[in-house]
Design a protein around this motif. Structure first.
Motif, PDB file in Angstrom:
ATOM      1  N   VAL A  64       0.827  -1.201   0.000  1.00 49.79           N
ATOM      2  CA  VAL A  64       0.000   0.000   0.000  1.00 49.79           C
ATOM      3  C   VAL A  64       0.865   1.256   0.000  1.00 49.79           C
ATOM      4  O   VAL A  64       0.627   2.190  -0.760  1.00 49.79           O
ATOM      5  CB  VAL A  64      -0.986  -0.015   1.189  1.00 49.79           C
ATOM      6  CG1 VAL A  64      -1.723   1.303   1.312  1.00 49.79           C
ATOM      7  CG2 VAL A  64      -1.968  -1.171   1.039  1.00 49.79           C
ATOM      8  N   ALA A  65       1.896   1.266   0.836  1.00 46.56           N
ATOM      9  CA  ALA A  65       2.782   2.435   0.911  1.00 46.56           C
ATOM     10  C   ALA A  65       3.509   2.663  -0.411  1.00 46.56           C
ATOM     11  O   ALA A  65       3.593   3.796  -0.897  1.00 46.56           O
ATOM     12  CB  ALA A  65       3.780   2.266   2.045  1.00 46.56           C
ATOM     13  N   ALA A  67       2.688   1.470  -3.467  1.00 44.20           N
ATOM     14  CA  ALA A  67       1.776   1.701  -4.591  1.00 44.20           C
ATOM     15  C   ALA A  67       1.207   3.105  -4.578  1.00 44.20           C
ATOM     16  O   ALA A  67       0.838   3.629  -5.629  1.00 44.20           O
ATOM     17  CB  ALA A  67       0.648   0.679  -4.561  1.00 44.20           C
ATOM     18  N   ASP A  68       1.142   3.698  -3.414  1.00 51.59           N
ATOM     19  CA  ASP A  68       0.612   5.052  -3.308  1.00 51.59           C
ATOM     20  C   ASP A  68       1.577   6.075  -3.901  1.00 51.59           C
ATOM     21  O   ASP A  68       1.185   7.172  -4.248  1.00 51.59           O
ATOM     22  CB  ASP A  68       0.309   5.380  -1.849  1.00 51.59           C
ATOM     23  CG  ASP A  68      -0.759   6.445  -1.712  1.00 51.59           C
ATOM     24  OD1 ASP A  68      -1.515   6.649  -2.676  1.00 51.59           O
ATOM     25  OD2 ASP A  68      -0.815   7.086  -0.651  1.00 51.59           O
ATOM     26  N   GLY A  69       2.849   5.703  -4.027  1.00 51.11           N
ATOM     27  CA  GLY A  69       3.828   6.573  -4.675  1.00 51.11           C
ATOM     28  C   GLY A  69       3.672   6.476  -6.182  1.00 51.11           C
ATOM     29  O   GLY A  69       3.030   5.584  -6.720  1.00 51.11           O
ATOM     30  N   GLN A  92      -8.435  -3.169  -3.327  1.00 49.13           N
ATOM     31  CA  GLN A  92      -8.210  -1.968  -2.521  1.00 49.13           C
ATOM     32  C   GLN A  92      -7.446  -0.913  -3.317  1.00 49.13           C
ATOM     33  O   GLN A  92      -7.823   0.260  -3.336  1.00 49.13           O
ATOM     34  CB  GLN A  92      -7.435  -2.329  -1.251  1.00 49.13           C
ATOM     35  CG  GLN A  92      -7.081  -1.130  -0.395  1.00 49.13           C
ATOM     36  CD  GLN A  92      -6.232  -1.507   0.817  1.00 49.13           C
ATOM     37  OE1 GLN A  92      -6.036  -2.675   1.127  1.00 49.13           O
ATOM     38  NE2 GLN A  92      -5.707  -0.494   1.480  1.00 49.13           N
ATOM     39  N   LEU A  93      -6.374  -1.329  -3.974  1.00 49.14           N
ATOM     40  CA  LEU A  93      -5.553  -0.375  -4.720  1.00 49.14           C
ATOM     41  C   LEU A  93      -6.314   0.222  -5.901  1.00 49.14           C
ATOM     42  O   LEU A  93      -6.206   1.422  -6.165  1.00 49.14           O
ATOM     43  CB  LEU A  93      -4.268  -1.047  -5.199  1.00 49.14           C
ATOM     44  CG  LEU A  93      -3.312  -1.482  -4.085  1.00 49.14           C
ATOM     45  CD1 LEU A  93      -2.190  -2.341  -4.652  1.00 49.14           C
ATOM     46  CD2 LEU A  93      -2.762  -0.293  -3.331  1.00 49.14           C
ATOM     47  N   GLU A  96      -8.550   2.841  -4.419  1.00 51.43           N
ATOM     48  CA  GLU A  96      -7.987   3.914  -3.612  1.00 51.43           C
ATOM     49  C   GLU A  96      -6.842   4.685  -4.251  1.00 51.43           C
ATOM     50  O   GLU A  96      -6.583   5.819  -3.858  1.00 51.43           O
ATOM     51  CB  GLU A  96      -7.505   3.349  -2.266  1.00 51.43           C
ATOM     52  CG  GLU A  96      -8.625   2.814  -1.402  1.00 51.43           C
ATOM     53  CD  GLU A  96      -8.137   2.207  -0.095  1.00 51.43           C
ATOM     54  OE1 GLU A  96      -6.921   2.228   0.169  1.00 51.43           O
ATOM     55  OE2 GLU A  96      -8.992   1.709   0.657  1.00 51.43           O
ATOM     56  N   VAL A  97      -6.134   4.100  -5.193  1.00 49.61           N
ATOM     57  CA  VAL A  97      -4.957   4.758  -5.776  1.00 49.61           C
ATOM     58  C   VAL A  97      -5.360   5.441  -7.079  1.00 49.61           C
ATOM     59  O   VAL A  97      -5.855   4.795  -8.008  1.00 49.61           O
ATOM     60  CB  VAL A  97      -3.816   3.750  -6.021  1.00 49.61           C
ATOM     61  CG1 VAL A  97      -2.659   4.407  -6.755  1.00 49.61           C
ATOM     62  CG2 VAL A  97      -3.347   3.149  -4.701  1.00 49.61           C
ATOM     63  N   TYR A  98      -5.151   6.744  -7.115  1.00 49.19           N
ATOM     64  CA  TYR A  98      -5.439   7.522  -8.318  1.00 49.19           C
ATOM     65  C   TYR A  98      -4.546   7.042  -9.452  1.00 49.19           C
ATOM     66  O   TYR A  98      -3.332   6.909  -9.291  1.00 49.19           O
ATOM     67  CB  TYR A  98      -5.218   9.010  -8.037  1.00 49.19           C
ATOM     68  CG  TYR A  98      -5.463   9.893  -9.225  1.00 49.19           C
ATOM     69  CD1 TYR A  98      -6.751  10.077  -9.724  1.00 49.19           C
ATOM     70  CD2 TYR A  98      -4.412  10.522  -9.868  1.00 49.19           C
ATOM     71  CE1 TYR A  98      -6.988  10.883 -10.828  1.00 49.19           C
ATOM     72  CE2 TYR A  98      -4.635  11.335 -10.970  1.00 49.19           C
ATOM     73  CZ  TYR A  98      -5.922  11.509 -11.444  1.00 49.19           C
ATOM     74  OH  TYR A  98      -6.147  12.298 -12.537  1.00 49.19           O
ATOM     75  N   CYS A 100      -4.207   4.071 -10.749  1.00 51.24           N
ATOM     76  CA  CYS A 100      -3.526   2.839 -10.339  1.00 51.24           C
ATOM     77  C   CYS A 100      -2.916   2.150 -11.559  1.00 51.24           C
ATOM     78  O   CYS A 100      -3.567   2.024 -12.598  1.00 51.24           O
ATOM     79  CB  CYS A 100      -4.532   1.908  -9.651  1.00 51.24           C
ATOM     80  SG  CYS A 100      -3.781   0.427  -8.967  1.00 51.24           S
TER      81      CYS A 100
END
Length: 143
Positions: A64-65, A67-69, A92-93, A96-98, A100
């Motif tokens: 998560v940490a 992938a958010d980068g 989830q990703l 939640e991740v713009y 992705c």
């Protein structure tokens, strides 16, 4: 504790640097699965292509940490990982991740492909891992 290791290798003289190649985040809590994936895919997508820059992570929090980068070209997630499998993480990703990046999920068996579709994964490869099928899936997602 988060386990991460970049497995990029120093380029040979005249060869493109790893930073020029695709960046792939590889998640599995099992080191041998991560090694199988890297060996099956190989160091590059084709001859004379830049080396793949792998980042291996072993915990869901690290996925998560990381992938958010920004800057990942592909996420490869082990659907059979303990505690938090790759299918749940993929969903989830994707939610939640713009923007992705594409996600490839490794399933325990071919019959689990229907469940992987719930995860919103862009591609699925079942175990036992077939090197050609895995290479094709990775190349298709990176093109």
């Amino acid at each position: 504790m988060t386990e991460t290791s970049t497995t990029a290798v120093a380029p040979e003289p005249g060869e493109p640097a790893a930073a020029d190649g695709p960046r792939v985040l590889l998640y599995s809590d099992d080191r041998s699965v991560r090694e199988q994936v890297r060996l099956a895919v190989g160091p590059r997508l084709r001859a004379h292509a830049p080396r793949i820059d792998w980042l291996e992570v072993a915990t869901p929090a690290a996925v998560v940490a990381a992938a958010d980068g920004a800057g990942w070209d592909l996420l490869v997630l082990d659907g059979e990982a303990d505690k938090a499998g790759g299918m749940g993480l993929a969903r989830q990703l994707k939610n939640e991740v713009y923007e992705c990046p594409p996600i490839l999920v490794l399933t325990g068996r071919a019959q689990d492909a229907w469940l992987a579709s719930w995860s919103l994964a862009d591609a699925v490869v079942p175990r036992p891992l077939d090197a050609l099928e895995l290479q094709r899936a990775v190349a298709a997602l990176l093109s």
